[in-house]
Design an enzyme around this catalytic site. Structure first.
Site, PDB file in Angstrom:
ATOM      1  N   LYS A 108     -13.597  23.491  39.744  1.00 45.71           N
ATOM      2  CA  LYS A 108     -13.264  24.457  38.691  1.00 45.71           C
ATOM      3  C   LYS A 108     -12.179  23.892  37.788  1.00 45.71           C
ATOM      4  CE  LYS A 108     -14.991  28.345  41.285  1.00 45.71           C
ATOM      5  NZ  LYS A 108     -14.802  29.281  42.370  1.00 45.71           N
TER       6      LYS A 108
ATOM      7  N   GLN B 243     -10.347  32.709  45.026  1.00 44.95           N
ATOM      8  CA  GLN B 243     -11.481  32.111  45.746  1.00 44.95           C
ATOM      9  C   GLN B 243     -11.763  32.893  47.033  1.00 44.95           C
ATOM     10  OE1 GLN B 243     -13.308  29.564  44.494  1.00 44.95           O
ATOM     11  NE2 GLN B 243     -14.689  29.598  46.231  1.00 44.95           N
TER      12      GLN B 243
ATOM     13  N   ASP C 244     -14.731  36.571  37.346  1.00 45.66           N
ATOM     14  CA  ASP C 244     -15.801  36.607  38.340  1.00 45.66           C
ATOM     15  C   ASP C 244     -16.690  37.840  38.141  1.00 45.66           C
ATOM     16  OD1 ASP C 244     -15.945  34.532  40.255  1.00 45.66           O
ATOM     17  OD2 ASP C 244     -14.138  35.254  41.274  1.00 45.66           O
TER      18      ASP C 244
HETATM   19  N1  GUN Z   1     -16.739  31.904  46.820  1.00 46.54           N
HETATM   20  C1  GUN Z   1     -18.035  31.534  46.746  1.00 46.54           C
HETATM   21  N2  GUN Z   1     -18.535  31.836  45.530  1.00 46.54           N
HETATM   22  C2  GUN Z   1     -17.543  32.403  44.824  1.00 46.54           C
HETATM   23  C3  GUN Z   1     -17.440  32.912  43.502  1.00 46.54           C
HETATM   24  O1  GUN Z   1     -18.388  32.920  42.713  1.00 46.54           O
HETATM   25  N3  GUN Z   1     -16.228  33.408  43.155  1.00 46.54           N
HETATM   26  C4  GUN Z   1     -15.179  33.429  43.999  1.00 46.54           C
HETATM   27  N4  GUN Z   1     -14.029  33.960  43.578  1.00 46.54           N
HETATM   28  N5  GUN Z   1     -15.234  32.980  45.240  1.00 46.54           N
HETATM   29  C5  GUN Z   1     -16.408  32.458  45.641  1.00 46.54           C
END
Ligand code: GUN
Length: 283
Positions: free
Chosen positions: A53, A97, A120
């Site tokens: 990211k 996350q 998200d």
């Molecule tokens: N963990 C696995 N996929 C995601 C996601 O799309 N967003 C977040 N915040 N955590 C994750």
């Protein structure tokens, strides 16, 4: 022989557009999109996601901050960080996350993130906006799937769209987006009676059930578009999807590979949401 939907190439094209729009935003307004990513603990898969990211932020010209917090971080400490980032004008998107360590209350953390910075789209306010088709952000994975479908020239109008899986992150919002694209949508899941009978109806089949090689060729209609959201690690360490590629590929008209299909789109759509969040502060 199905056509392969190349998630890497489509992702690169979308990122190039985001980069260009970011440069334009900075030139016109002086605002640089900023993303904060928070990770608690040392889950190796999560660490890889967080690193990717940040790299994506650099690639498209964003400002980014990463918070790598120890496993024993308390609810109060994490909430205090979210509050601080909610008030920080340099930060337009906040991503916590998941999964969080068990002692932390995930739901109340996600509620704490300002809906305007919820890139998200996990906050109930943003989930509700998706239901009524008036959204600022779409959850990254379903948004990435829609982009793959659109950019492959596939029209969902009037088609039988079947989503396998009903998670809040993928299955449920995926169904809403296919519905908004005028598909006739069915959601099925592990408790569905005669699942193969339902999947065989699909013109567009999106699979997000989290079981390696679960969908086989006999469960797919000739000429269907098959989108595999799965990401499973085999015993030999190889990555595999929820779709058994070898038996489905000869039946489908289009198919996404794993890796290199949906996966590359997810972070790209996160970048798109962060750019949108930055632009929305100017409204
Ligand atoms: N963990 C696995 N996929 C995601 C996601 O799309 N967003 C977040 N915040 N955590 C994750």
């Amino acid at each position: 022989m199905a056509k392969l939907i190349d998630g890497k190439a489509i992702s690169a094209a979308v990122r190039a557009e985001i980069k260009e729009n970011t440069q334009k935003l900075i030139a016109d307004t002086g605002v640089t999109p900023g993303l904060a990513v928070i990770i608690v603990g040392t889950d190796p898969a999560s660490q890889v996601y967080v690193r990717n990211k940040r790299l994506a932020c650099t690639e498209v010209g964003f400002y980014s901050e990463a918070y790598e917090l120890p496993e024993e971080t308390t609810q109060e400490e994490l909430e205090a960080l979210v509050d601080r980032l909610n008030a920080d004008e340099k930060i337009h998107g906040i991503l916590v996350q998941l999964p969080l360590p068990k002692h932390l209350d995930e739901h109340s953390i996600l509620l704490r993130i300002s809906p305007d910075k919820d890139v998200d789209a996990f906050h109930p306010y943003n989930v509700g906006r998706i239901m009524i088709g008036d959204y600022a952000f779409l959850p990254c994975t379903p948004a990435g799937v829609m982009e793959l479908i659109r950019r492959s020239g596939i029209d969902c109008t009037g088609k039988e769209c079947v989503v396998v899986g009903r998670s809040n992150i993928v299955g449920k919002p995926m169904a809403m987006l296919l519905l908004q694209a005028n598909g006739t949508v069915t959601i099925c899941h592990s408790r569905t009676r005669d699942l193969a009978e339902v999947t065989r109806r699909a013109d567009i089949l999106v699979v997000a059930i989290g079981k390696a090689d679960f969908i086989t060729g006999d469960m797919v209609k000739e000429g269907a578009v098959v989108i595999d959201v799965g990401m499973n690690r085999r015993a030999d360490g190889k990555l595999t999807g929820d779709v058994d590629f070898a038996s489905v590929e000869p039946v489908a008209s289009y198919i996404t590979p794993v890796p290199g299909g949906v996966g590359p789109m997810t972070i790209t759509m996160l970048m798109q949401n962060t750019l949108t969040a930055a632009k929305n502060t100017l409204k």
